[in-house]
Design a protein around this motif. Structure first.
Motif, mmCIF file in Angstrom:
data_model
loop_
_atom_site.group_PDB
_atom_site.id
_atom_site.type_symbol
_atom_site.label_atom_id
_atom_site.label_comp_id
_atom_site.label_asym_id
_atom_site.label_seq_id
_atom_site.Cartn_x
_atom_site.Cartn_y
_atom_site.Cartn_z
ATOM 1 N N VAL A 39 -5.563 -20.709 9.888
ATOM 2 C CA VAL A 39 -6.171 -20.046 11.048
ATOM 3 C C VAL A 39 -7.678 -19.915 10.850
ATOM 4 N N ASN A 40 -8.087 -19.572 9.651
ATOM 5 C CA ASN A 40 -9.511 -19.407 9.358
ATOM 6 C C ASN A 40 -10.262 -20.727 9.526
ATOM 7 N N SER A 41 -9.665 -21.801 9.034
ATOM 8 C CA SER A 41 -10.286 -23.125 9.160
ATOM 9 C C SER A 41 -10.412 -23.528 10.620
ATOM 10 N N ALA A 42 -9.358 -23.247 11.400
ATOM 11 C CA ALA A 42 -9.390 -23.587 12.827
ATOM 12 C C ALA A 42 -10.491 -22.813 13.543
ATOM 13 N N CYS A 43 -10.630 -21.530 13.209
ATOM 14 C CA CYS A 43 -11.683 -20.707 13.824
ATOM 15 C C CYS A 43 -13.065 -21.270 13.488
ATOM 16 N N ASN A 44 -13.254 -21.636 12.239
ATOM 17 C CA ASN A 44 -14.549 -22.176 11.816
ATOM 18 C C ASN A 44 -14.837 -23.515 12.478
ATOM 19 N N GLU A 45 -13.804 -24.338 12.619
ATOM 20 C CA GLU A 45 -13.980 -25.647 13.252
ATOM 21 C C GLU A 45 -14.408 -25.499 14.712
ATOM 22 N N VAL A 46 -13.757 -24.571 15.411
ATOM 23 C CA VAL A 46 -14.099 -24.344 16.822
ATOM 24 C C VAL A 46 -15.495 -23.754 16.941
ATOM 25 N N PHE A 78 -18.773 -17.056 29.016
ATOM 26 C CA PHE A 78 -17.429 -16.914 29.560
ATOM 27 C C PHE A 78 -16.422 -16.910 28.422
ATOM 28 N N LYS A 79 -15.217 -16.448 28.736
ATOM 29 C CA LYS A 79 -14.182 -16.362 27.721
ATOM 30 C C LYS A 79 -13.650 -17.751 27.374
ATOM 31 N N LEU A 80 -13.412 -17.960 26.090
ATOM 32 C CA LEU A 80 -12.939 -19.268 25.641
ATOM 33 C C LEU A 80 -11.600 -19.627 26.272
ATOM 34 N N ASP A 81 -10.695 -18.635 26.392
ATOM 35 C CA ASP A 81 -9.381 -18.940 26.957
ATOM 36 C C ASP A 81 -9.430 -19.233 28.453
ATOM 37 N N SER A 82 -10.596 -18.975 29.072
ATOM 38 C CA SER A 82 -10.747 -19.285 30.497
ATOM 39 C C SER A 82 -10.858 -20.786 30.740
ATOM 40 N N LEU A 83 -11.043 -21.557 29.668
ATOM 41 C CA LEU A 83 -11.082 -23.015 29.815
ATOM 42 C C LEU A 83 -9.785 -23.531 30.429
ATOM 43 N N GLU A 124 -4.203 -27.761 15.483
ATOM 44 C CA GLU A 124 -2.801 -27.928 15.902
ATOM 45 C C GLU A 124 -1.871 -27.055 15.059
ATOM 46 N N ALA A 125 -2.090 -27.064 13.740
ATOM 47 C CA ALA A 125 -1.255 -26.238 12.860
ATOM 48 C C ALA A 125 -1.474 -24.759 13.140
ATOM 49 N N ALA A 126 -2.710 -24.382 13.464
ATOM 50 C CA ALA A 126 -3.029 -22.971 13.715
ATOM 51 C C ALA A 126 -2.367 -22.464 14.989
ATOM 52 N N VAL A 181 -4.977 -7.219 -2.848
ATOM 53 C CA VAL A 181 -6.347 -6.863 -2.453
ATOM 54 C C VAL A 181 -7.080 -8.107 -1.957
ATOM 55 N N SER A 182 -6.940 -9.205 -2.698
ATOM 56 C CA SER A 182 -7.577 -10.465 -2.301
ATOM 57 C C SER A 182 -7.039 -10.941 -0.954
ATOM 58 N N LEU A 183 -5.730 -10.808 -0.784
ATOM 59 C CA LEU A 183 -5.082 -11.252 0.447
ATOM 60 C C LEU A 183 -5.501 -10.380 1.630
ATOM 61 N N THR A 184 -5.623 -9.080 1.393
ATOM 62 C CA THR A 184 -6.041 -8.154 2.444
ATOM 63 C C THR A 184 -7.456 -8.471 2.924
ATOM 64 N N ASN A 185 -8.327 -8.792 1.988
ATOM 65 C CA ASN A 185 -9.708 -9.165 2.340
ATOM 66 C C ASN A 185 -9.730 -10.444 3.175
ATOM 67 N N LEU A 186 -8.912 -11.418 2.765
ATOM 68 C CA LEU A 186 -8.835 -12.674 3.518
ATOM 69 C C LEU A 186 -8.262 -12.429 4.909
ATOM 70 N N TYR A 187 -7.245 -11.590 4.992
ATOM 71 C CA TYR A 187 -6.631 -11.258 6.281
ATOM 72 C C TYR A 187 -7.650 -10.623 7.224
ATOM 73 N N SER A 188 -8.461 -9.711 6.692
ATOM 74 C CA SER A 188 -9.486 -9.046 7.504
ATOM 75 C C SER A 188 -10.525 -10.054 7.990
ATOM 76 N N THR A 189 -10.906 -10.974 7.122
ATOM 77 C CA THR A 189 -11.877 -12.010 7.490
ATOM 78 C C THR A 189 -11.334 -12.901 8.599
ATOM 79 N N VAL A 190 -10.082 -13.295 8.452
ATOM 80 C CA VAL A 190 -9.445 -14.147 9.467
ATOM 81 C C VAL A 190 -9.364 -13.409 10.798
ATOM 82 N N GLY A 191 -9.019 -12.125 10.744
ATOM 83 C CA GLY A 191 -8.936 -11.338 11.973
ATOM 84 C C GLY A 191 -10.272 -11.251 12.689
ATOM 85 N N ARG A 192 -11.329 -11.036 11.920
ATOM 86 C CA ARG A 192 -12.670 -10.963 12.531
ATOM 87 C C ARG A 192 -13.068 -12.305 13.129
#
Length: 221
Positions: A39-46, A78-83, A124-126, A181-192
């Motif tokens: 998910v993080n990679s997909a966000c960065n790619e977009v 405009f909102k991305l999902d409005s595409l 696609e995977a995301a 702790v490491s996973l929680t930090n990554l989860y927060s980053t992905v959420g943001r």
């Protein structure tokens, strides 16, 4: 004989749940981290796609052109999902949708942008991963670790019968806490990062485009 000895162990059911969590922890963490990274990679790619940014600029310009002379004719975002609304918007005098018109214009004037989707290796995977499921998985891992800590505290009064258990569990919790702790930090980053993709707002822009203006634009094409 085995079961007779097992019956002597205090809170045997709780300890069996500890063993189950410990056995599954490695693979659970690995799969969860893989999903988060996808998910993080997909966000960065977009977010970092220069071709998509150019297309977004053209869509914004197109929307402002269609709404020229109205209060919605000077939108700055405009909102991305409005595409997705582009496929539902068409002129009353034409079968061509706004998405089809956009693709036609891009192919004719800026063909280099048409293959922008090739930059989205992880997208696609995301799309198969639900953010709600990630939240539930993160919560389950945290609660599971908390139950382990509770059993560790409870087993301090068990005596020699749980001595090896306590030692092993204490060592495992120490390692697991670092992982969580490491996973929680990554989860927060992905959420943001996921939330950031939805922060390009209309600022009052209505995604429904006037048929009259759209008719003229499609007729000119």
């Amino acid at each position: 004989m085995y079961f007779l000895e097992l019956m002597k162990v205090p809170r045997v059911e709780s300890k069996l749940r500890v063993f189950s969590f410990k056995i599954q922890f490695g693979s659970q963490i690995s799969e969860f981290r893989k999903s988060l990274n996808t998910v993080n990679s997909a966000c960065n790619e977009v977010r970092n796609s220069l071709k998509l940014k150019e297309i977004m600029k053209k869509i914004l310009y197109l929307g402002n052109t269609l709404n020229q002379g109205t209060a919605r004719g000077s939108a700055i975002g405009f909102k991305l999902d409005s595409l997705l609304k582009l496929t539902d918007t068409r002129a009353s005098t034409s079968k061509m949708t706004l998405m089809q018109y956009l693709c036609k214009v891009l192919a004719a004037k800026t063909p280099a942008l048409v293959d922008f989707h090739l930059e989205f290796v992880s997208l696609e995977a995301a799309t198969k991963i639900q953010l709600k499921s990630l939240a539930e998985e993160m919560q389950a891992i945290i609660k599971g670790l908390e139950k382990l800590k509770q059993e560790l505290v409870a087993s301090e009064n068990d005596g020699p019968v749980s001595e090896v258990f306590r030692k092993t569990l204490k060592e495992f919790i120490s390692v697991a806490e670092t992982e969580v702790v490491s996973l929680t930090n990554l989860y927060s980053t992905v959420g943001r990062n996921a939330d950031a993709l939805a922060l390009a707002l209309y600022f009052g822009e209505d995604p429904a485009l006037p048929d009259a203006h759209l008719s003229k634009l499609l007729q000119r094409s």
